[in-house]
Scaffold this active site. Structure first.
Site, PDB file in Angstrom:
ATOM      1  N   ASP A  28       0.690   6.569  -1.038  1.00 15.28           N
ATOM      2  CA  ASP A  28       0.713   6.688  -2.376  1.00 15.28           C
ATOM      3  C   ASP A  28       2.000   7.528  -2.779  1.00 15.28           C
ATOM      4  O   ASP A  28       2.310   8.415  -2.423  1.00 15.28           O
ATOM      5  CB  ASP A  28      -0.658   7.401  -2.970  1.00 15.28           C
ATOM      6  CG  ASP A  28      -0.748   6.959  -4.561  1.00 15.28           C
ATOM      7  OD1 ASP A  28      -0.305   6.093  -5.150  1.00 15.28           O
ATOM      8  OD2 ASP A  28      -1.805   7.388  -5.053  1.00 15.28           O
ATOM      9  N   GLY A  29       2.521   7.236  -4.117  1.00 14.21           N
ATOM     10  CA  GLY A  29       3.574   7.857  -4.909  1.00 14.21           C
ATOM     11  C   GLY A  29       4.609   7.545  -5.025  1.00 14.21           C
ATOM     12  O   GLY A  29       5.774   7.999  -5.398  1.00 14.21           O
ATOM     13  N   ARG A  46       5.738   7.288  -8.883  1.00 15.35           N
ATOM     14  CA  ARG A  46       6.200   8.734  -9.503  1.00 15.35           C
ATOM     15  C   ARG A  46       7.494   9.296  -8.975  1.00 15.35           C
ATOM     16  O   ARG A  46       8.172  10.109  -9.637  1.00 15.35           O
ATOM     17  CB  ARG A  46       4.958   9.784  -8.965  1.00 15.35           C
ATOM     18  CG  ARG A  46       3.894   9.653 -10.096  1.00 15.35           C
ATOM     19  CD  ARG A  46       2.602  10.275  -9.692  1.00 15.35           C
ATOM     20  NE  ARG A  46       1.697   9.579  -8.518  1.00 15.35           N
ATOM     21  CZ  ARG A  46       1.046   9.994  -7.651  1.00 15.35           C
ATOM     22  NH1 ARG A  46       0.631  11.359  -7.720  1.00 15.35           N
ATOM     23  NH2 ARG A  46       0.634   9.282  -6.947  1.00 15.35           N
ATOM     24  N   TRP A  47       7.652   9.002  -7.588  1.00 14.63           N
ATOM     25  CA  TRP A  47       9.032   9.458  -6.838  1.00 14.63           C
ATOM     26  C   TRP A  47      10.142   8.824  -7.576  1.00 14.63           C
ATOM     27  O   TRP A  47      11.362   9.636  -7.840  1.00 14.63           O
ATOM     28  CB  TRP A  47       9.141   9.096  -5.533  1.00 14.63           C
ATOM     29  CG  TRP A  47      10.141   9.332  -4.698  1.00 14.63           C
ATOM     30  CD1 TRP A  47      10.196  10.480  -3.803  1.00 14.63           C
ATOM     31  CD2 TRP A  47      11.327   8.546  -4.551  1.00 14.63           C
ATOM     32  NE1 TRP A  47      11.579  10.581  -3.170  1.00 14.63           N
ATOM     33  CE2 TRP A  47      12.286   9.418  -3.722  1.00 14.63           C
ATOM     34  CE3 TRP A  47      12.101   7.428  -5.226  1.00 14.63           C
ATOM     35  CZ2 TRP A  47      13.637   9.140  -3.508  1.00 14.63           C
ATOM     36  CZ3 TRP A  47      13.299   7.103  -4.922  1.00 14.63           C
ATOM     37  CH2 TRP A  47      14.224   7.861  -3.921  1.00 14.63           C
ATOM     38  N   HIS A  53       9.374   1.881  -4.004  1.00 17.58           N
ATOM     39  CA  HIS A  53       8.926   1.039  -2.867  1.00 17.58           C
ATOM     40  C   HIS A  53      10.031   0.852  -1.905  1.00 17.58           C
ATOM     41  O   HIS A  53       9.606   0.876  -0.686  1.00 17.58           O
ATOM     42  CB  HIS A  53       8.560  -0.198  -3.591  1.00 17.58           C
ATOM     43  CG  HIS A  53       7.322  -0.108  -4.779  1.00 17.58           C
ATOM     44  ND1 HIS A  53       6.225   0.715  -4.557  1.00 17.58           N
ATOM     45  CD2 HIS A  53       7.113  -0.753  -5.753  1.00 17.58           C
ATOM     46  CE1 HIS A  53       5.508   0.495  -5.475  1.00 17.58           C
ATOM     47  NE2 HIS A  53       5.917  -0.107  -6.449  1.00 17.58           N
ATOM     48  N   SER A  96      -6.664  -5.074  -2.976  1.00 13.74           N
ATOM     49  CA  SER A  96      -7.211  -6.231  -3.881  1.00 13.74           C
ATOM     50  C   SER A  96      -6.916  -5.903  -5.266  1.00 13.74           C
ATOM     51  O   SER A  96      -6.944  -6.652  -5.723  1.00 13.74           O
ATOM     52  CB  SER A  96      -8.843  -6.248  -3.505  1.00 13.74           C
ATOM     53  OG  SER A  96      -9.194  -6.128  -1.761  1.00 13.74           O
ATOM     54  N   TRP A 138      -3.384  -6.224  -7.341  1.00 12.62           N
ATOM     55  CA  TRP A 138      -2.994  -7.523  -7.957  1.00 12.62           C
ATOM     56  C   TRP A 138      -3.047  -7.449  -9.703  1.00 12.62           C
ATOM     57  O   TRP A 138      -2.646  -8.077 -10.403  1.00 12.62           O
ATOM     58  CB  TRP A 138      -4.170  -8.820  -7.796  1.00 12.62           C
ATOM     59  CG  TRP A 138      -3.650  -9.099  -6.327  1.00 12.62           C
ATOM     60  CD1 TRP A 138      -4.843  -8.960  -5.376  1.00 12.62           C
ATOM     61  CD2 TRP A 138      -2.986  -9.988  -5.891  1.00 12.62           C
ATOM     62  NE1 TRP A 138      -4.352  -9.435  -4.060  1.00 12.62           N
ATOM     63  CE2 TRP A 138      -3.343 -10.226  -4.250  1.00 12.62           C
ATOM     64  CE3 TRP A 138      -1.784 -10.466  -6.215  1.00 12.62           C
ATOM     65  CZ2 TRP A 138      -2.276 -11.024  -3.501  1.00 12.62           C
ATOM     66  CZ3 TRP A 138      -0.890 -11.018  -5.582  1.00 12.62           C
ATOM     67  CH2 TRP A 138      -1.077 -11.260  -4.110  1.00 12.62           C
ATOM     68  N   LEU A 148       2.692   0.606  20.193  1.00 10.74           N
ATOM     69  CA  LEU A 148       2.138   0.999  18.976  1.00 10.74           C
ATOM     70  C   LEU A 148       1.440  -0.352  18.364  1.00 10.74           C
ATOM     71  O   LEU A 148       2.054  -1.217  18.090  1.00 10.74           O
ATOM     72  CB  LEU A 148       3.107   1.559  18.125  1.00 10.74           C
ATOM     73  CG  LEU A 148       2.470   2.315  16.805  1.00 10.74           C
ATOM     74  CD1 LEU A 148       1.702   3.435  16.831  1.00 10.74           C
ATOM     75  CD2 LEU A 148       3.749   2.271  15.630  1.00 10.74           C
ATOM     76  N   ARG A 196      -3.485  10.709   3.357  1.00 15.84           N
ATOM     77  CA  ARG A 196      -3.365  10.049   1.880  1.00 15.84           C
ATOM     78  C   ARG A 196      -2.200  11.000   1.223  1.00 15.84           C
ATOM     79  O   ARG A 196      -2.244  12.328   0.879  1.00 15.84           O
ATOM     80  CB  ARG A 196      -4.551  10.052   0.917  1.00 15.84           C
ATOM     81  CG  ARG A 196      -3.989   9.305  -0.581  1.00 15.84           C
ATOM     82  CD  ARG A 196      -5.109   9.108  -1.441  1.00 15.84           C
ATOM     83  NE  ARG A 196      -4.692   8.489  -2.584  1.00 15.84           N
ATOM     84  CZ  ARG A 196      -5.291   7.349  -3.307  1.00 15.84           C
ATOM     85  NH1 ARG A 196      -6.658   7.067  -2.982  1.00 15.84           N
ATOM     86  NH2 ARG A 196      -4.629   7.002  -4.213  1.00 15.84           N
ATOM     87  N   ARG A 202      -9.103  10.589  -2.879  1.00 15.46           N
ATOM     88  CA  ARG A 202      -9.927   9.529  -2.865  1.00 15.46           C
ATOM     89  C   ARG A 202      -9.566   8.459  -1.875  1.00 15.46           C
ATOM     90  O   ARG A 202      -8.195   8.275  -1.363  1.00 15.46           O
ATOM     91  CB  ARG A 202     -10.238   9.049  -4.005  1.00 15.46           C
ATOM     92  CG  ARG A 202      -9.177   8.573  -5.018  1.00 15.46           C
ATOM     93  CD  ARG A 202      -9.456   7.770  -6.313  1.00 15.46           C
ATOM     94  NE  ARG A 202      -8.229   7.646  -7.049  1.00 15.46           N
ATOM     95  CZ  ARG A 202      -7.723   8.230  -8.079  1.00 15.46           C
ATOM     96  NH1 ARG A 202      -8.382   9.028  -8.617  1.00 15.46           N
ATOM     97  NH2 ARG A 202      -6.510   8.024  -8.734  1.00 15.46           N
ATOM     98  N   ILE A 203     -10.652   7.414  -1.425  1.00 19.63           N
ATOM     99  CA  ILE A 203     -10.282   6.791  -0.415  1.00 19.63           C
ATOM    100  C   ILE A 203     -10.008   5.264  -0.991  1.00 19.63           C
ATOM    101  O   ILE A 203      -9.202   4.326  -0.512  1.00 19.63           O
ATOM    102  CB  ILE A 203     -11.572   6.425   0.325  1.00 19.63           C
ATOM    103  CG1 ILE A 203     -11.665   7.766   1.298  1.00 19.63           C
ATOM    104  CG2 ILE A 203     -11.438   5.317   1.264  1.00 19.63           C
ATOM    105  CD1 ILE A 203     -12.862   7.854   2.138  1.00 19.63           C
TER     106      ILE A 203
HETATM  107  C1  FPP Z   1       1.558   3.238  -3.936  1.00 15.52           C
HETATM  108  O1  FPP Z   1       2.484   3.844  -4.603  1.00 15.52           O
HETATM  109  C2  FPP Z   1       2.373   2.070  -2.969  1.00 15.52           C
HETATM  110  C3  FPP Z   1       2.002   0.973  -3.185  1.00 15.52           C
HETATM  111  C4  FPP Z   1       1.177   0.314  -3.971  1.00 15.52           C
HETATM  112  C5  FPP Z   1       2.962  -0.076  -2.281  1.00 15.52           C
HETATM  113  C6  FPP Z   1       3.287   0.651  -1.001  1.00 15.52           C
HETATM  114  C7  FPP Z   1       4.262  -0.252  -0.509  1.00 15.52           C
HETATM  115  C8  FPP Z   1       5.283   0.212   0.388  1.00 15.52           C
HETATM  116  C9  FPP Z   1       5.335   1.999   0.873  1.00 15.52           C
HETATM  117  C10 FPP Z   1       6.401  -0.273   0.805  1.00 15.52           C
HETATM  118  C11 FPP Z   1       6.050  -1.420   1.842  1.00 15.52           C
HETATM  119  C12 FPP Z   1       5.372  -1.376   2.974  1.00 15.52           C
HETATM  120  C13 FPP Z   1       5.529  -1.888   3.943  1.00 15.52           C
HETATM  121  C14 FPP Z   1       4.385  -1.968   5.132  1.00 15.52           C
HETATM  122  C15 FPP Z   1       6.444  -2.988   4.000  1.00 15.52           C
HETATM  123  P1  FPP Z   1       2.290   3.775  -6.285  1.00 15.52           P
HETATM  124  O2  FPP Z   1       3.081   2.670  -6.710  1.00 15.52           O
HETATM  125  O3  FPP Z   1       0.853   3.733  -6.403  1.00 15.52           O
HETATM  126  O4  FPP Z   1       2.840   4.970  -6.783  1.00 15.52           O
HETATM  127  P2  FPP Z   1       2.560   5.851  -7.951  1.00 15.52           P
HETATM  128  O5  FPP Z   1       0.974   6.314  -7.851  1.00 15.52           O
HETATM  129  O6  FPP Z   1       3.227   7.016  -7.912  1.00 15.52           O
HETATM  130  O7  FPP Z   1       2.664   4.973  -9.143  1.00 15.52           O
END
Ligand code: FPP
Length: 257
Positions: free
Chosen positions: A21-22, A25-26, A38, A67, A70, A132, A189, A195-196
């Protein structure tokens, strides 16, 4: 990547699951579009995967798209799908050369047909690898997984509907999307939330939960080591008392591969 899972010291978790997550924000903090976060998230995946191999982690499971994701704006959803497609195309031969077995778990029928086709190819290419076991959860939710498992169990043996007392944890667990893996020992996380979020609800029952404020694109081998060091200090009781844990823990059920 030089290390085998057989080298894993006892205090190293066999299975690490991560809620990444993040990314958004990054990117926001740098006045960049969310997709930049991403993209950097994919770099973090590569770093962490390599670090897991070096540390002897056997299973790494990543929550890439839930899920519920989307519901994000359509352009972000299609950007993420393109990113998965590109990452699969670019990384799969390197994964294969490094002995990584890739699986994608989730409601794959909801993904674009081209992405489904590439997933099938990548899984077939890497299926002989064992260094792995990397599982990317896409279009995945823990509740979806449990409902799907129940449907699959009843489809396999319709007579169970008339004798529900014969349904037990082991029989249901064999139909979960990650039935091939032991339950995660450690959930990480990133991104500050505690949270999960509907990830592996069944299998996280006894996992150690590690939360960090670090944003996923910044997560690296040093961050992983900090999580592993924290894990190594935990006393895993599996419902027993501290006095009892000298005795062997109740083993987590593992379905046949
Ligand atoms: C959450 O950050 C991240 C995602 C919903 C996408 C995760 C995808 C990747 C890390 C890249 C691709 C992965 C693979 C395995 C190829 P967020 O967008 O919810 O961040 P925020 O909470 O800061 O808005």
């Amino acid at each position: 990547m030089t290390r085998n899972a057989a080298d894993r010291p006892a205090a190293v978790p066999r299975h690490v699951a991560i809620i990444m997550d993040g990314n958004g924000r990054w990117a926001n903090a740098r006045h960049l579009p969310r997709v930049a976060g991403h993209n950097r998230g994919v770099d973090a995946v590569r770093r962490v995967m390599e670090a897991c191999v070096r540390r002897g982690v056997e299973y790494l499971t990543l929550f890439a798209f839930s899920s519920e994701n989307w519901r994000r704006p359509a352009d972000e959803v299609s950007t993420l799908m393109r990113l998965f497609m590109t990452a699969l195309q670019k990384e799969v031969s390197r994964l294969n050369e490094n002995g990584v077995r890739l699986r994608v778990a989730g409601d794959l029928a909801t993904l674009e047909p081209e992405l489904q086709r590439r997933i099938t190819q990548a899984q077939a290419l890497t299926e002989g690898n064992a260094r792995l076991k990397l599982t990317v959860c896409a279009s995945y939710g823990g509740r979806w997984d449990m409902i799907n498992a129940m449907r699959s169990l009843l489809a396999a043996d319709p007579s169970l509907a008339n004798r529900p007392q014969d349904i037990d944890e082991a029989s249901l667990a064999q139909h979960l999307a990650l039935a091939f893996a032991p339950e995660p020992d450690l959930l990480i996380r990133t991104g500050g939330e505690r949270r999960i979020s509907n990830f592996m609800l069944w299998q996280l029952a006894y996992a150690e939960l590690y939360f960090t404020d670090q944003l996923w694109p910044d997560f690296d081998a040093v961050s992983l080591d900090a999580a592993l060091a924290w894990y190594a200090q935990r006393e895993r009781r599996f419902g027993r008392t501290s006095q009892q844990v000298g005795a062997p823990p109740v083993p987590a059920p593992v379905a046949p591969a």
